[in-house]
Design an enzyme around this catalytic site. Structure first.
Site, PDB file in Angstrom:
ATOM      1  N   ASN A 232      10.030 -64.116 117.176  1.00  0.00           N
ATOM      2  CA  ASN A 232      11.363 -63.638 117.489  1.00  0.00           C
ATOM      3  C   ASN A 232      11.405 -63.013 118.881  1.00  0.00           C
ATOM      4  O   ASN A 232      11.804 -63.669 119.846  1.00  0.00           O
ATOM      5  CB  ASN A 232      11.813 -62.633 116.431  1.00  0.00           C
ATOM      6  CG  ASN A 232      13.291 -62.318 116.524  1.00  0.00           C
ATOM      7  OD1 ASN A 232      13.928 -62.600 117.519  1.00  0.00           O
ATOM      8  ND2 ASN A 232      13.842 -61.748 115.484  1.00  0.00           N
ATOM      9  N   ASP A 233      10.934 -61.782 118.992  1.00  0.00           N
ATOM     10  CA  ASP A 233      11.058 -61.068 120.265  1.00  0.00           C
ATOM     11  C   ASP A 233      10.419 -61.821 121.437  1.00  0.00           C
ATOM     12  O   ASP A 233      10.909 -61.762 122.552  1.00  0.00           O
ATOM     13  CB  ASP A 233      10.425 -59.678 120.145  1.00  0.00           C
ATOM     14  CG  ASP A 233      11.142 -58.833 119.100  1.00  0.00           C
ATOM     15  OD1 ASP A 233      12.371 -58.982 118.983  1.00  0.00           O
ATOM     16  OD2 ASP A 233      10.478 -58.049 118.415  1.00  0.00           O
ATOM     17  N   VAL A 234       9.327 -62.551 121.165  1.00  0.00           N
ATOM     18  CA  VAL A 234       8.621 -63.211 122.269  1.00  0.00           C
ATOM     19  C   VAL A 234       9.366 -64.434 122.780  1.00  0.00           C
ATOM     20  O   VAL A 234       8.920 -65.087 123.718  1.00  0.00           O
ATOM     21  CB  VAL A 234       7.184 -63.627 121.868  1.00  0.00           C
ATOM     22  CG1 VAL A 234       6.366 -62.407 121.502  1.00  0.00           C
ATOM     23  CG2 VAL A 234       7.187 -64.645 120.758  1.00  0.00           C
TER      24      VAL A 234
END
Lengths: 104, 471
Positions: free
Chosen positions: B397-399
């Site tokens: 997700n965040d990456v």
């Protein structure tokens, strides 16, 4: 050993640690962290010395727990690292092999 | 029992300790190359065996029953835990092992103080300062690691937990700890055991309070930092006990752990201080709380995903921690096998902090027999993205969040990402639109070339593999 001798050893060990480890592929970061983690389990020696020369009840208890903790750190650390690295050492399988493995 | 042959601090014991720490250095050195890493670990373990046996042979050792008891319990727990742990649970396992190591240091420090007082020893500062240092850091490390373990094991919420005025409480604790250290040092000829125990307790509370407010995404950095701390505290114990093996081994871990910590923090574009003292958790930037669900997104099923993938020329799979949690690495490998049979090029894009530790994802994929050369690092795969037909994001997700590049106000602004939105099409396999560890919305989900496949990663991958096979 005099304090200054110990500090000399300490400072040299700091540099050895930096030098030995500075170029590590990301792939090996987790196993290497786990291996160094196992190495600091060497404090278990402190537990052995404490218990080996202890002379009262509470010291026996504290020292024995310290030995157990340190041993978990050592045995678990090295074994888990070995398991992780075992994942990499499998021989690369031939690309042409038709059917992959079944279960997931 | 064993014949005691070595004098504590004598030449024989020291020579054997030198052998032991030389093996540690060789072991770590070999641990930095893929081909020698396994042997390196065994060499370091052999060094440990030498160090332990040397200590057991020291003249004057006694209480063999207790020693055997401690070694037995520790070995049994260590062996069973290592065999039973899943590859996905490695980070918390390392946290736990690190914690018990720190606990051992704190207990040894306490015992040294107690022993010294009971035999009426005049503590010199040379001895007392290392004992105090070992006690404080060991205690912080023990409790901090346990909290890290509990967070990664989902025993307590992974989101940051902080009381109002947290920083002030931590500051007061720190001042109290330093004050007690000074009192103990000033009165070093007859230190008070009660004060020392109070010191351990305060350090324990500090360890809890420092780690609790840190979000799950930052946990690898914290574990790595605590690993370095435990190493340093072991070195301090070595100063107190005049034991050269402890000094060298502890220091090696301290300096190597520090490097690893800095590398991880760099990969996340954050400073260690920032991770320790800010905690993500704050209000999500822009948009506010629950508006995420209302934004338009495209949702597809496994069959559509299979078709998109099967008729692509090149596919990049971006695995994240969600893949690990769902145990989906084998199912994903099956999808890749099916695609390769059809002549599709499949690569894996590995973000430096994919999974929960650097290199964790590589371990998981290696477990599923993914060939090493198909794993591409972020710098290598990003230039390829515009030429990629389909990027499949599995549990990451965040990456992949483009806000890191586009939104300077985002909490993750500047963090290097895998630029999946550059690919022709993106398929995101995820349970819901919920945010990742950073707690922020991912703009990727709402881009026009992104399709969301809402499902458990393992089930979805198995279904896609079956659908491709049927085409």
């Amino acid at each position: 050993m005099s304090l200054m001798t110990e500090i000399t050893i300490f400072v040299l060990a700091v540099f050895v640690g930096f030098e030995v480890i500075s170029k590590v592929p990301t792939t090996l970061h987790t196993p290497l962290m786990s291996q160094t983690n196992a190495i600091h389990g060497i404090v278990m020696l402190g537990g052995l010395i404490v218990v080996g020369f202890a002379n009262d009840g509470l010291e026996y208890v504290i020292g024995t727990i310290a030995i157990a903790f340190g041993t978990i750190n050592i045995v678990g650390g090295f074994m888990v690292t070995d398991r992780m690295l075992g994942m990499f050492s499998r021989k690369p399988k031939p690309k042409a092999e038709p059917d992959g493995k079944g279960g997931a | 029992m064993l014949e005691a042959v070595l004098k504590p601090g004598g030449d024989g014991a020291t020579a054997l300790y030198i052998v032991a720490f030389s093996l540690f250095i060789i072991g770590i050195k070999q641990g930095t190359h893929p081909t020698t890493a396994k042997r390196g670990n065994l060499i370091a373990a052999a060094g440990m065996a030498v160090a332990v046996v040397t200590t057991l042979l020291l003249d004057g050792m006694g209480n063999w029953g207790l020693i055997v008891l401690g070694l037995g319990i520790g070995t049994a727990v260590g062996v069973i835990a290592s065999i039973r742990v899943q590859m996905t649970e490695m980070p918390q396992m390392v946290a736990l092992y690190n914690g018990v190591g720190g606990g051992a240091v704190a207990l040894i420090a306490w015992s040294e103080i107690r022993h010294g007082i009971s035999i009426g020893e005049d503590f010199s500062l040379d001895t007392l300062i290392p004992i105090i240092f070992a006690g404080v850091i060991g205690s912080v490390s023990f409790w901090g690691s346990n909290i890290a373990f509990a967070k990664l094991q989902d025993l307590i919420p992974t989101r940051p937990i902080a009381a109002p005025g947290q920083q002030a409480i931590n500051a007061v604790l720190l001042i109290a700890i330093v004050t007690i250290c000074v009192i103990l040092a000033v009165d070093h000829e007859s230190p008070s055991q009660g004060l020392f125990i109070l010191l351990l307790v305060l350090a324990a509370i500090l360890g809890n309070l420092v780690v609790l407010p840190i979000g799950g995404a930052d946990m690898p950095v914290v574990i790595s930092l605590l690993n370095a701390f435990t190493g340093l505290s072991a070195a301090a114990a070595g100063f107190a006990l005049d034991n050269v093996a402890l000094i060298v081994a502890g220091t090696l871990v301290g300096s190597s752990g520090t490097i690893l910590t800095l590398e991880m923090a760099t990969a996340m574009n954050r400073s260690v201080a920032n991770i320790l003292f800010s905690g993500f958790g704050g209000a999500p930037s822009g948009g506010g709380g629950g508006t995420g669900e209302e934004k338009p997104h495209v949702s597809i099923g496994a069959q559509d995903a299979a078709i998109k993938l099967a008729y692509a020329d090149s596919v990049v799979i971006v695995p994240g921690y969600g893949l690990a949690v769902a145990q989906a690495q084998h199912a994903i490998k099956e999808v890749a096998d099916e695609l390769e049979k059809r002549g599709v090029t499949v690569n894996y894009a590995i973000h430096p902090v994919a999974g929960r530790m650097p290199g964790h994802m590589n371990v998981l994929l290696a477990e599923a027999d993914v060939a090493y050369e198909n794993l591409k690092e972020m710098e290598e795969i990003n230039p390829e993205m515009p030429r990629t037909d389909v990027a499949v994001v599995v549990g990451a997700n965040d990456v992949t969040n483009p806000a890191a590049k586009n939104d300077p106000d985002s909490p993750i602004a500047g963090m290097p990402i895998i630029e999946v939105s550059e690919a022709q099409e993106v398929i995101v396999i995820k349970r819901s639109l919920s945010p990742g560890f950073a707690g922020i919305d991912n703009d990727l989900f709402y881009e026009p070339n992104t399709s969301m496949l809402f499902a458990d990663a393992k089930a979805a991958a198995a279904e896609i593999a079956a659908e491709i096979g049927n085409l």
